[in-house]
Design a protein around this motif. Structure first.
Motif, PDB file in Angstrom:
ATOM      1  N   ILE A  71       2.441  24.785 -10.348  1.00 14.62           N
ATOM      2  CA  ILE A  71       1.004  24.524 -10.465  1.00 14.62           C
ATOM      3  C   ILE A  71       0.451  25.161 -11.741  1.00 14.62           C
ATOM      4  N   GLU A  72       0.899  26.362 -12.050  1.00 13.70           N
ATOM      5  CA  GLU A  72       0.476  27.017 -13.296  1.00 13.70           C
ATOM      6  C   GLU A  72       0.998  26.277 -14.522  1.00 13.70           C
ATOM      7  N   THR A  73       2.209  25.741 -14.411  1.00 14.11           N
ATOM      8  CA  THR A  73       2.778  24.952 -15.510  1.00 14.11           C
ATOM      9  C   THR A  73       1.916  23.734 -15.808  1.00 14.11           C
ATOM     10  N   ILE A  74       1.483  23.053 -14.739  1.00 14.70           N
ATOM     11  CA  ILE A  74       0.635  21.869 -14.919  1.00 14.70           C
ATOM     12  C   ILE A  74      -0.702  22.264 -15.548  1.00 14.70           C
ATOM     13  N   LYS A  75      -1.263  23.388 -15.114  1.00 13.69           N
ATOM     14  CA  LYS A  75      -2.530  23.858 -15.690  1.00 13.69           C
ATOM     15  C   LYS A  75      -2.378  24.139 -17.183  1.00 13.69           C
ATOM     16  N   ASP A  76      -1.249  24.717 -17.546  1.00 11.42           N
ATOM     17  CA  ASP A  76      -1.001  25.045 -18.959  1.00 11.42           C
ATOM     18  C   ASP A  76      -0.879  23.785 -19.825  1.00 11.42           C
ATOM     19  N   LEU A  77      -0.473  22.675 -19.215  1.00 11.08           N
ATOM     20  CA  LEU A  77      -0.343  21.415 -19.953  1.00 11.08           C
ATOM     21  C   LEU A  77      -1.700  20.801 -20.285  1.00 11.08           C
ATOM     22  N   LYS A  78      -2.747  21.245 -19.564  1.00 12.01           N
ATOM     23  CA  LYS A  78      -4.124  20.778 -19.797  1.00 12.01           C
ATOM     24  C   LYS A  78      -4.227  19.240 -19.845  1.00 12.01           C
ATOM     25  N   PRO A  79      -3.773  18.568 -18.790  1.00 10.77           N
ATOM     26  CA  PRO A  79      -3.795  17.096 -18.821  1.00 10.77           C
ATOM     27  C   PRO A  79      -5.204  16.533 -18.657  1.00 10.77           C
ATOM     28  N   ASP A  80      -5.468  15.438 -19.361  1.00  4.66           N
ATOM     29  CA  ASP A  80      -6.677  14.665 -19.089  1.00  4.66           C
ATOM     30  C   ASP A  80      -6.486  13.866 -17.799  1.00  4.66           C
ATOM     31  N   PHE A  81      -5.291  13.325 -17.631  1.00  4.57           N
ATOM     32  CA  PHE A  81      -4.939  12.582 -16.422  1.00  4.57           C
ATOM     33  C   PHE A  81      -3.595  13.063 -15.888  1.00  4.57           C
ATOM     34  N   ILE A  82      -3.456  13.044 -14.579  1.00  7.13           N
ATOM     35  CA  ILE A  82      -2.136  13.006 -13.952  1.00  7.13           C
ATOM     36  C   ILE A  82      -1.991  11.598 -13.396  1.00  7.13           C
ATOM     37  N   VAL A  83      -0.929  10.917 -13.806  1.00  6.39           N
ATOM     38  CA  VAL A  83      -0.674   9.553 -13.345  1.00  6.39           C
ATOM     39  C   VAL A  83       0.545   9.563 -12.431  1.00  6.39           C
ATOM     40  N   VAL A  84       0.385   9.007 -11.240  1.00  4.52           N
ATOM     41  CA  VAL A  84       1.432   9.040 -10.217  1.00  4.52           C
ATOM     42  C   VAL A  84       1.848   7.625  -9.850  1.00  4.52           C
ATOM     43  N   VAL A  85       3.154   7.355  -9.960  1.00  5.00           N
ATOM     44  CA  VAL A  85       3.705   6.055  -9.569  1.00  5.00           C
ATOM     45  C   VAL A  85       4.984   6.306  -8.777  1.00  5.00           C
ATOM     46  N   ALA A  86       4.894   6.202  -7.454  1.00  4.65           N
ATOM     47  CA  ALA A  86       6.074   6.362  -6.587  1.00  4.65           C
ATOM     48  C   ALA A  86       6.800   7.681  -6.856  1.00  4.65           C
ATOM     49  N   PHE A  87       6.058   8.763  -6.839  1.00  2.84           N
ATOM     50  CA  PHE A  87       6.638  10.077  -7.094  1.00  2.84           C
ATOM     51  C   PHE A  87       7.476  10.562  -5.917  1.00  2.84           C
ATOM     52  N   GLY A  88       6.983  10.344  -4.709  1.00  2.00           N
ATOM     53  CA  GLY A  88       7.727  10.771  -3.528  1.00  2.00           C
ATOM     54  C   GLY A  88       7.205  12.038  -2.890  1.00  2.00           C
ATOM     55  N   GLN A  89       6.097  12.565  -3.415  1.00  2.22           N
ATOM     56  CA  GLN A  89       5.456  13.737  -2.817  1.00  2.22           C
ATOM     57  C   GLN A  89       3.950  13.512  -2.773  1.00  2.22           C
ATOM     58  N   LEU A  96      -4.465  18.181  -7.581  1.00  2.00           N
ATOM     59  CA  LEU A  96      -5.446  17.117  -7.759  1.00  2.00           C
ATOM     60  C   LEU A  96      -6.647  17.577  -8.583  1.00  2.00           C
ATOM     61  N   ASP A  97      -6.965  18.863  -8.492  1.00  5.17           N
ATOM     62  CA  ASP A  97      -8.143  19.402  -9.182  1.00  5.17           C
ATOM     63  C   ASP A  97      -7.886  19.759 -10.654  1.00  5.17           C
ATOM     64  N   ILE A  98      -6.655  19.668 -11.099  1.00  2.00           N
ATOM     65  CA  ILE A  98      -6.327  20.139 -12.452  1.00  2.00           C
ATOM     66  C   ILE A  98      -6.798  19.203 -13.572  1.00  2.00           C
ATOM     67  N   PRO A  99      -6.459  17.910 -13.557  1.00  2.00           N
ATOM     68  CA  PRO A  99      -6.762  17.077 -14.735  1.00  2.00           C
ATOM     69  C   PRO A  99      -8.262  16.843 -14.931  1.00  2.00           C
ATOM     70  N   LYS A 100      -8.661  16.793 -16.167  1.00  2.00           N
ATOM     71  CA  LYS A 100     -10.078  16.646 -16.517  1.00  2.00           C
ATOM     72  C   LYS A 100     -10.658  15.335 -16.012  1.00  2.00           C
ATOM     73  N   CYS A 101      -9.865  14.266 -16.122  1.00  2.00           N
ATOM     74  CA  CYS A 101     -10.367  12.931 -15.746  1.00  2.00           C
ATOM     75  C   CYS A 101      -9.886  12.460 -14.383  1.00  2.00           C
ATOM     76  N   GLY A 102      -9.030  13.240 -13.731  1.00  2.00           N
ATOM     77  CA  GLY A 102      -8.587  12.892 -12.386  1.00  2.00           C
ATOM     78  C   GLY A 102      -7.122  12.511 -12.291  1.00  2.00           C
ATOM     79  N   CYS A 103      -6.672  12.371 -11.044  1.00  2.00           N
ATOM     80  CA  CYS A 103      -5.316  11.906 -10.746  1.00  2.00           C
ATOM     81  C   CYS A 103      -5.388  10.426 -10.369  1.00  2.00           C
ATOM     82  N   VAL A 104      -4.649   9.603 -11.107  1.00  2.00           N
ATOM     83  CA  VAL A 104      -4.655   8.162 -10.884  1.00  2.00           C
ATOM     84  C   VAL A 104      -3.300   7.735 -10.321  1.00  2.00           C
ATOM     85  N   ASN A 105      -3.351   6.937  -9.255  1.00  2.00           N
ATOM     86  CA  ASN A 105      -2.135   6.459  -8.605  1.00  2.00           C
ATOM     87  C   ASN A 105      -2.062   4.939  -8.674  1.00  2.00           C
TER      88      ASN A 105
END
Length: 309
Positions: A71-89, A96-105
């Protein structure tokens, strides 16, 4: 746009490639390498293979929930989006709260119908005339987030789950890019899902693939299409598993016992069902390759009158 991508199987690959070409993908999260093949050697997921070829950092956590390091690693990446396509988790709220513009699936159904693990297969098994892709903002539920964009695809009476998978896999990548650009430009108004219209597409398994010949010829035909290419519908011929890859509904009725083989010819195997007759066109026996019935019966015999169970 700085994007963190999360995905695992082949379905995710065109989406990742499209995002790499259009935006900056700073990291990829995928499932851990799994044993594969007869040798059970560890194999990378299709998404990891693509990420490696593009020199994108890859992370493979067993789980993200309660994984403070990831979770800290993802925060350090400072993403505008997290994009999820059949991740499996399912992503925890902390992610979900990390990316500036949201998590898109990207989900391979017309939500709210067919939430869950196997939307493509169940859509065909249930005889739907259309399917499609949906992009949504993710929340803590299972495919319950606000809808962003949808795109419909017609389903013919002969299309298999594999065919529909490939169609949605390609068109979904385009829909994702359109969605991200639409969010950035404030051109999309998210729509709440109508939960009362939702259905659930449970995971498939070999234990549910045995054909029930009491069903109608149409329902069995849809069942066979929906389970192709995996796990493949099957029946038992003389106590031997016979997998069925392809069938066709024919406009005939029969007073024969349900499950009985009415006729065998180069056209296929006619079988009496709970309503109507089904023509089996492609089969496979243990240790053999899948064959069209017309080719199988050249050197093998299938007896008329036998009961499939």
């Amino acid at each position: 746009m700085n994007i963190v991508f999360m995905g695992t199987p082949e379905f995710s690959v065109p989406s990742l490639l499209k995002l790499i070409n259009e935006f900056n993908v700073s990291a990829v999260f995928t499932q851990p390498d799994r044993p594969k093949g007869r040798g059970k050697n560890l194999a990378m997921s299709p998404v990891k293979q693509l990420a490696v070829t593009h020199n994108i950092p890859v992370y493979q956590p067993l789980k993200l929930r309660n994984n403070e390091e990831m979770i800290e690693t993802i925060k350090d990446l400072k993403p505008d989006f997290i994009v999820v396509v059949a991740f499996g988790q399912i992503l925890p709220k902390e992610v979900l709260d990390i990316p500036k513009c949201g998590c898109v699936n990207l989900h391979a159904s017309l939500l709210p119908k067919y939430r869950g693990a196997a939307p493509i297969a169940w859509c065909i098994i249930n005889g739907e005339s259309k399917s499609g892709n949906t992009t949504m903002f993710m929340d803590v539920g299972l495919d319950t987030g606000d809808i962003l964009l949808t795109e419909e695809v017609k389903i013919s009476s002969s299309i298999t789950a594999g065919d529909l998978h490939d169609t949605l896999m390609t068109s979904g990548a385009e829909l994702l890019v359109k969605t991200i650009n639409g969010i950035v430009n404030n051109e999309i108004k998210p729509i709440k899902q109508e939960n009362n219209l939702s259905t659930y597409a449970s995971k498939l398994g070999k234990e549910m693939a045995n054909i029930n010949w009491e069903s109608s010829n149409v329902d069995i035909h849809n069942f066979i299409r929906g389970l192709n290419p995996s796990p493949i519908a099957y029946t038992h011929y003389k106590n031997t598993v016979m997998k069925i890859f392809k069938s066709r509904v024919i406009n005939e009725q029969s007073d024969k016992q349900i499950g009985s083989i009415i006729e065998v010819s180069k056209d296929g195997i006619k079988v009496a069902t709970g309503n109507g007759v089904l023509l089996i066109e492609e089969i496979q026996f243990p240790g053999k390759k899948p064959l069209k019935v017309k080719n199988y019966i050249i050197g093998n015999k299938i007896n008329e009158g036998e009961i499939l169970i």
